[in-house]
Design a protein around this motif. Structure first.
Motif, short mmCIF file in Angstrom:
data_model
loop_
_atom_site.label_atom_id
_atom_site.label_comp_id
_atom_site.label_asym_id
_atom_site.label_seq_id
_atom_site.Cartn_x
_atom_site.Cartn_y
_atom_site.Cartn_z
N CYS A 218 -56.28 -40.67 -56.00
CA CYS A 218 -56.88 -41.66 -56.89
C CYS A 218 -58.40 -41.54 -56.92
CB CYS A 218 -56.46 -43.07 -56.46
SG CYS A 218 -57.12 -44.40 -57.49
N SER A 219 -59.02 -41.32 -55.77
CA SER A 219 -60.48 -41.19 -55.72
C SER A 219 -60.97 -39.99 -56.51
CB SER A 219 -60.94 -41.08 -54.25
OG SER A 219 -60.63 -42.25 -53.53
N VAL A 220 -60.27 -38.86 -56.38
CA VAL A 220 -60.66 -37.66 -57.13
C VAL A 220 -60.52 -37.90 -58.63
CG1 VAL A 220 -60.11 -35.24 -57.54
CG2 VAL A 220 -60.08 -36.14 -55.22
N MET A 221 -59.39 -38.46 -59.05
CA MET A 221 -59.17 -38.68 -60.48
C MET A 221 -60.13 -39.71 -61.05
SD MET A 221 -55.01 -38.64 -60.79
CE MET A 221 -54.04 -37.22 -60.30
N ARG A 222 -60.38 -40.78 -60.30
CA ARG A 222 -61.31 -41.80 -60.80
C ARG A 222 -62.69 -41.23 -61.03
NH1 ARG A 222 -65.05 -43.99 -58.11
NH2 ARG A 222 -64.12 -43.33 -56.12
N GLU A 223 -63.15 -40.38 -60.11
CA GLU A 223 -64.47 -39.79 -60.25
C GLU A 223 -64.53 -38.90 -61.49
OE1 GLU A 223 -68.36 -39.51 -59.21
OE2 GLU A 223 -66.82 -40.70 -58.19
N VAL A 224 -63.47 -38.17 -61.78
CA VAL A 224 -63.45 -37.29 -62.95
C VAL A 224 -63.36 -38.11 -64.23
CG1 VAL A 224 -62.15 -35.47 -64.11
CG2 VAL A 224 -62.47 -35.38 -61.64
N PHE A 225 -62.49 -39.13 -64.25
CA PHE A 225 -62.35 -39.94 -65.45
C PHE A 225 -63.65 -40.64 -65.82
CE2 PHE A 225 -57.58 -40.62 -64.41
CZ PHE A 225 -57.30 -39.36 -64.96
N SER A 226 -64.39 -41.08 -64.82
CA SER A 226 -65.64 -41.81 -65.10
C SER A 226 -66.71 -40.91 -65.68
CB SER A 226 -66.16 -42.46 -63.81
OG SER A 226 -66.49 -41.47 -62.84
N GLN A 227 -66.55 -39.59 -65.61
CA GLN A 227 -67.55 -38.66 -66.15
C GLN A 227 -67.23 -38.18 -67.56
OE1 GLN A 227 -67.95 -35.47 -63.32
NE2 GLN A 227 -68.55 -36.84 -61.66
N ALA A 228 -66.19 -38.74 -68.19
CA ALA A 228 -65.89 -38.37 -69.57
C ALA A 228 -67.09 -38.72 -70.46
CB ALA A 228 -64.64 -39.11 -70.04
N PRO A 229 -67.45 -37.86 -71.41
CA PRO A 229 -68.68 -38.05 -72.20
C PRO A 229 -68.67 -39.37 -72.97
CG PRO A 229 -67.81 -35.83 -72.51
CD PRO A 229 -66.78 -36.59 -71.75
N VAL A 230 -69.77 -40.10 -72.86
CA VAL A 230 -69.89 -41.39 -73.55
C VAL A 230 -69.88 -41.18 -75.06
CG1 VAL A 230 -71.35 -43.41 -73.87
CG2 VAL A 230 -71.15 -42.37 -71.61
N GLY A 231 -70.54 -40.13 -75.54
CA GLY A 231 -70.58 -39.89 -76.97
C GLY A 231 -69.20 -39.68 -77.57
N GLU A 232 -68.34 -38.97 -76.87
CA GLU A 232 -67.00 -38.74 -77.38
C GLU A 232 -66.14 -39.99 -77.27
OE1 GLU A 232 -65.15 -35.24 -75.98
OE2 GLU A 232 -66.94 -33.99 -76.26
N ARG A 233 -66.39 -40.80 -76.27
CA ARG A 233 -65.70 -42.09 -76.20
C ARG A 233 -66.05 -42.95 -77.42
NH1 ARG A 233 -64.29 -44.05 -70.83
NH2 ARG A 233 -64.68 -42.49 -69.21
N GLU A 234 -67.34 -43.06 -77.69
CA GLU A 234 -67.78 -43.88 -78.82
C GLU A 234 -67.33 -43.29 -80.15
OE1 GLU A 234 -71.96 -44.13 -78.29
OE2 GLU A 234 -71.84 -45.58 -76.65
N GLY A 235 -67.32 -41.95 -80.25
CA GLY A 235 -66.84 -41.33 -81.47
C GLY A 235 -65.37 -41.62 -81.72
N SER A 236 -64.57 -41.65 -80.64
CA SER A 236 -63.16 -41.96 -80.78
C SER A 236 -62.96 -43.40 -81.26
CB SER A 236 -62.44 -41.75 -79.44
OG SER A 236 -61.08 -42.06 -79.54
#
Length: 336
Positions: free
Chosen positions: A204-222
């Motif tokens: 869970c710690s490894v996945m959470r760290e990776v998920f939190s680094q998803a690009p903000v610009g692509e999140r907002e674009g979605s």
């Protein structure tokens, strides 16, 4: 870093030029330290493997390939092998991963995407604290509390899905209300779930760290294209974190394969290949070493070292496979 332009011999100043860089002293020092660290880790790994091979050679030279196919463990009588404990190790690890990965993915997504900011840090601290709990604590919890709670579930699974070979229990009638429930105790399922609770916080710690680094610009674009939060997670966060999910899963698998005390306290050791995950009795390589180490003779110690060598090689294969998979699916590759 200084960049120089060098002319090729025999050509004028108008000819092709070759560029090369001259790293400064700090870069050369860092490169040397990094290479030394990597070489030291590799040397330690080779020394560990060489030590195990040296101590195990006496047993391996006598057993030969039958070491991988023999189920019994009687080194002093000349009949020993890891077939039974190898199957038990793999089954316990697979059960642990099948339980831990969904929990880890759900927990990581909730913490990184859904949890309110005021409780996010608390949840992160709780998950990290669970990863730091000693395995003996999980083992004692599984032995004295969890095992009694899961017997009813094991009987229910045996009743309704017992036609699947993995869930069958030899010599038990799940429809008999007076049947002894101990046939479901100390099973692969119970040991696997206990190990799953140990490895889930790490994954869970490894996945959470990776998920939190998803690009903000692509999140907002979605979101701008009309996606819901789950749509954004499915199209941006999960593809971005694919490499981290695989790496975290393989890290948890490596931990599950080598878990000792938690498994040793829960299982009832047997030296027969046990495919039925609900039935009492299983074993693992690490628990075999813990069980027989104190009473082993000189030749028995060599046999235990051979079992340790097999576990060492199996863990190396898992880690190398994980590195290969992650290298082909780097986090963020699908989002660039």
């Amino acid at each position: 870093m200084t960049t120089h332009i060098e002319e090729r011999p025999g050509e004028g100043s108008a000819g092709p030029r070759r560029l090369y860089s001259d790293p400064g002293l700090p870069d050369r020092i860092f490169r040397g330290v990094a290479r030394s660290g990597g070489g030291f880790v590799l040397a330690v790994m080779l020394l560990v493997g060489g030590f195990l091979l040296y101590r195990a050679w006496q047993a391996l030279s006598r057993a030969g390939w039958s070491f991988l196919t023999t189920e019994t463990w009687e080194p002093d009588a000349g009949r020993f092998g890891i077939a039974a404990v190898l199957v038990g190790t793999v089954l316990i690890a697979l059960v642990a991963i099948l339980v831990a990965v969904p929990l880890a993915v759900g927990g990581a997504l909730y913490i990184s995407e859904y949890a309110p900011p005021r409780i996010r840090q608390t949840l992160i601290g709780v998950v990290d604290l669970m990863a730091a709990v000693p395995s003996v604590v999980y083992g004692l919890w599984g032995l004295f509390f969890f095992q009694n709670q899961v017997l009813g579930t094991a009987r229910w699974l045996s009743t309704y899905v017992g036609w699947i070979p993995f869930f069958a229990v030899d010599g038990a009638d799940p429809r008999d209300p007076l049947a002894n429930a101990t046939v479901y105790a100390s099973s692969t399922l119970i040991a696997g779930i206990v190990v799953a609770l140990m490895v889930a916080p790490i994954v869970c710690s490894v996945m959470r760290e990776v998920f939190s680094q998803a690009p903000v610009g692509e999140r907002e674009g979605s979101y701008a294209l009309g996606a819901t939060r789950w749509g954004m997670i499915r199209s941006v966060v999960l593809p971005f974190g694919k490499g981290g999910m695989i790496g975290g899963t393989m890290l948890g698998l490596g931990r599950a394969l080598g878990e000792t005390i938690g498994v040793y306290l829960v299982i009832s050791p047997i030296f027969d290949i046990q495919w039925h995950v609900l039935q009492s009795g299983t074993s693992s390589i690490s628990s075999l070493i813990a069980l027989r180490y104190g009473e082993a003779s000189e030749f028995g110690m060599s046999a235990l070292m051979a079992a340790g060598l097999a576990l060492f090689l199996m863990t190396l294969v898992v880690n190398f496979a994980a590195s290969s998979i992650v290298a082909r699916s780097r986090s963020g590759a699908a989002s660039e």
